[in-house]
Design a protein around this motif. Sequence first.
Motif, PDB file in Angstrom:
ATOM      1  N   UNK A 128       0.838  -1.216   0.000  1.00  0.00           N
ATOM      2  CA  UNK A 128       0.000   0.000   0.000  1.00  0.00           C
ATOM      3  C   UNK A 128       0.867   1.259   0.000  1.00  0.00           C
ATOM      4  N   UNK A 129       1.930   1.250   0.781  1.00  0.00           N
ATOM      5  CA  UNK A 129       2.836   2.407   0.819  1.00  0.00           C
ATOM      6  C   UNK A 129       3.423   2.658  -0.570  1.00  0.00           C
ATOM      7  N   UNK A 130       3.843   1.586  -1.242  1.00  0.00           N
ATOM      8  CA  UNK A 130       4.428   1.717  -2.579  1.00  0.00           C
ATOM      9  C   UNK A 130       3.383   2.213  -3.576  1.00  0.00           C
ATOM     10  N   UNK A 256      19.116   0.719  -7.914  1.00  0.00           N
ATOM     11  CA  UNK A 256      18.608  -0.446  -8.634  1.00  0.00           C
ATOM     12  C   UNK A 256      17.763  -0.045  -9.832  1.00  0.00           C
ATOM     13  N   UNK A 257      16.955   0.978  -9.655  1.00  0.00           N
ATOM     14  CA  UNK A 257      16.139   1.475 -10.769  1.00  0.00           C
ATOM     15  C   UNK A 257      17.027   2.007 -11.887  1.00  0.00           C
ATOM     16  N   UNK A 266      16.933  -6.498 -19.127  1.00  0.00           N
ATOM     17  CA  UNK A 266      16.682  -7.018 -17.776  1.00  0.00           C
ATOM     18  C   UNK A 266      15.422  -6.374 -17.182  1.00  0.00           C
ATOM     19  N   UNK A 267      15.260  -5.087 -17.439  1.00  0.00           N
ATOM     20  CA  UNK A 267      14.061  -4.384 -16.962  1.00  0.00           C
ATOM     21  C   UNK A 267      12.811  -4.990 -17.593  1.00  0.00           C
ATOM     22  N   UNK A 268      12.873  -5.314 -18.891  1.00  0.00           N
ATOM     23  CA  UNK A 268      11.716  -5.931 -19.557  1.00  0.00           C
ATOM     24  C   UNK A 268      11.364  -7.266 -18.910  1.00  0.00           C
ATOM     25  N   UNK A 269      12.378  -8.078 -18.614  1.00  0.00           N
ATOM     26  CA  UNK A 269      12.142  -9.371 -17.959  1.00  0.00           C
ATOM     27  C   UNK A 269      11.422  -9.197 -16.625  1.00  0.00           C
ATOM     28  N   UNK A 270      11.889  -8.234 -15.846  1.00  0.00           N
ATOM     29  CA  UNK A 270      11.329  -8.007 -14.510  1.00  0.00           C
ATOM     30  C   UNK A 270       9.929  -7.415 -14.603  1.00  0.00           C
ATOM     31  N   UNK A 373       6.501  -3.659  -8.692  1.00  0.00           N
ATOM     32  CA  UNK A 373       5.357  -2.756  -8.827  1.00  0.00           C
ATOM     33  C   UNK A 373       5.653  -1.521  -9.670  1.00  0.00           C
ATOM     34  N   UNK A 374       6.766  -0.861  -9.409  1.00  0.00           N
ATOM     35  CA  UNK A 374       7.046   0.443 -10.020  1.00  0.00           C
ATOM     36  C   UNK A 374       7.060   0.366 -11.546  1.00  0.00           C
ATOM     37  N   UNK A 375       7.794  -0.585 -12.111  1.00  0.00           N
ATOM     38  CA  UNK A 375       7.981  -0.627 -13.567  1.00  0.00           C
ATOM     39  C   UNK A 375       6.742  -1.184 -14.268  1.00  0.00           C
ATOM     40  N   UNK A 376       5.973  -1.999 -13.554  1.00  0.00           N
ATOM     41  CA  UNK A 376       4.715  -2.502 -14.119  1.00  0.00           C
ATOM     42  C   UNK A 376       3.678  -1.385 -14.180  1.00  0.00           C
ATOM     43  N   UNK A 377       3.629  -0.566 -13.120  1.00  0.00           N
ATOM     44  CA  UNK A 377       2.630   0.505 -13.081  1.00  0.00           C
ATOM     45  C   UNK A 377       3.039   1.711 -13.929  1.00  0.00           C
ATOM     46  N   UNK A 378       4.348   1.925 -14.103  1.00  0.00           N
ATOM     47  CA  UNK A 378       4.805   3.015 -14.979  1.00  0.00           C
ATOM     48  C   UNK A 378       5.729   2.390 -16.034  1.00  0.00           C
TER      49      UNK A 378
END
Length: 408
Positions: A128-130, A256-257, A266-270, A373-378
Motif C-alpha cells: 500500500x505504501x508503494x 537499482x532502478x 533485464x528491466x523488460x524481464x522483470x 510494482x514500479x515498472x509494471x505501473x509506470x
Amino acid sequence: MTHSTLNPAGTTPPELVEFPMPRASGCPFDPPPALYAEQKKGPITKVALWNGGTPWVVTHHAEQKAVLSHPAVSADISRPGYPLQAPFNGGTLSFILMDDPEHARLRRMVTAPFAIKRVEAMRPAVQKIVDDAIDAMLAGPNPVDLVEAFALPIPSLVISDLLGVPYEDHGFFQDNSKTIVRRDATAEEGAAAFANLAAYLDGLMGQKMENPGDDLLSGLVERVKSGELARSDAAQMGVLLLIAGHETTANMIALGTLALLEHPEQLDLLRDTDDPALVASAVNELLRYLNITHSGRRRVALEDFEIAGITIRAGDGIIIPNDIANRDPAVFPEPDELDIARDAKRHVAFGFGPHQCLGQPLARLELQVVYSTLYRRIPSLRLATDLENIPFKSDGSVYGVYELPVTW
C-alpha cells in the motif's frame, strides 16, 4: 592513486594503493579498477589509509566469509589498529561496532520484529505504501526526482511505523542521517548529528514510558524499565535502526532502478513477470551487482591467525569490501554482467557472520515490492537526463545517487 604523500617519513611503502579507491568514470555500478587489480593479486593484500595506516584488504569471496566469521576478528571501533574511515569521535552506532557477548545481548533485543514471518506479514502494508507513492507521483509533476518522490519516502515510512517514530519528523531524521553517513563530514558534524538523533529518540522513549504502543521503541522502553538496558543504550539502538532502516534501502531503490534503466532487457524481464521467484532472484542479483556499502566493512585482529596462507597479526586492521567479493568470478560466472535470472543468493551485500545485517528480511521485502510494482505501473519510466549528469554518492559510506530525474 598511490600512497606517496600520506606519510612523508617514508614508513609506509609508496607502492600501496590508497583505500577507498575512485570508481572509473562512466562505470558507476562497478567496483573501482584498483580494487579489481588488488583482487587479481590475491585474496588478501595491503592498502594505505588516509591516516598512514596499512590494513589488509580482503577481496575474494571465500576469504571474506572466513574473516567475517573468524572469532579472532573484532568489530570494536575503539580498539587500537581498527581501520578508521575518519577520526574517531568516541560515538558508536550501538551494537554493530561491538563484539560478543555484548553485541549478541543487545542484538537479541531487537531481532523479533525482523524475523522472516513477522516481516512477511508486513507485505500488504508495504504494498500500500508503494502504491500510494506511485499514485502521488503520477498525479504530480513530470519529470520528477525519484529519490525524493519515491525511493526515500518508502523505507522511511516503513521504518517509522516499525519503530514508532512519527513520519512527519522524516525531514529531521533524514538530514541528520545523511550527515552521519557522509564520508567527508567532520568528526564534529558527525557527532552533532548523532547527538541530535539520540536526543530525539530519547524524547520519544520518554513519551512511550507513559503511553507505550505496539512498536519497537516501546519494546526497548520495557527493557529499560526492567533494568536490562540503559536508556542511553536504547536511544543509540534506535538511532542505528532508524538510519539503517531507511538510508540503505532508499539508496538501493534508486540505484537499482537506474541500473535496470541502463539494462533495458533485464528491466523488460522483470516488468513482464508475475513469478515471485524471479522477483526475489532480481533483488538478490541487484544486491550483488550494486552493493551500496562501498567503504568496506572494517575489523581489527585480536590475535594472530592465518587466512589463505597469510598471517594476520594481532592489532592489524582489516577491510572487507563486499562489492568486490560479489564480483568474484570463482563464485559468480561473468560477474560484471547484470542477470536477474542468475542464482545470486551467495552474495555478501548484507555481510556475513555474527554481524550480518539484522534488517535484511525487511530490505528484501521492500525491494521485492518496489521492483515488482514500479515498472509494471509506470511501464514507460525512463531517465529525464543523461547518465553522466546523475550525481553519485561517492563521498559517503553508503553509495547511491543524490537525485534521479525520471519521466514517463
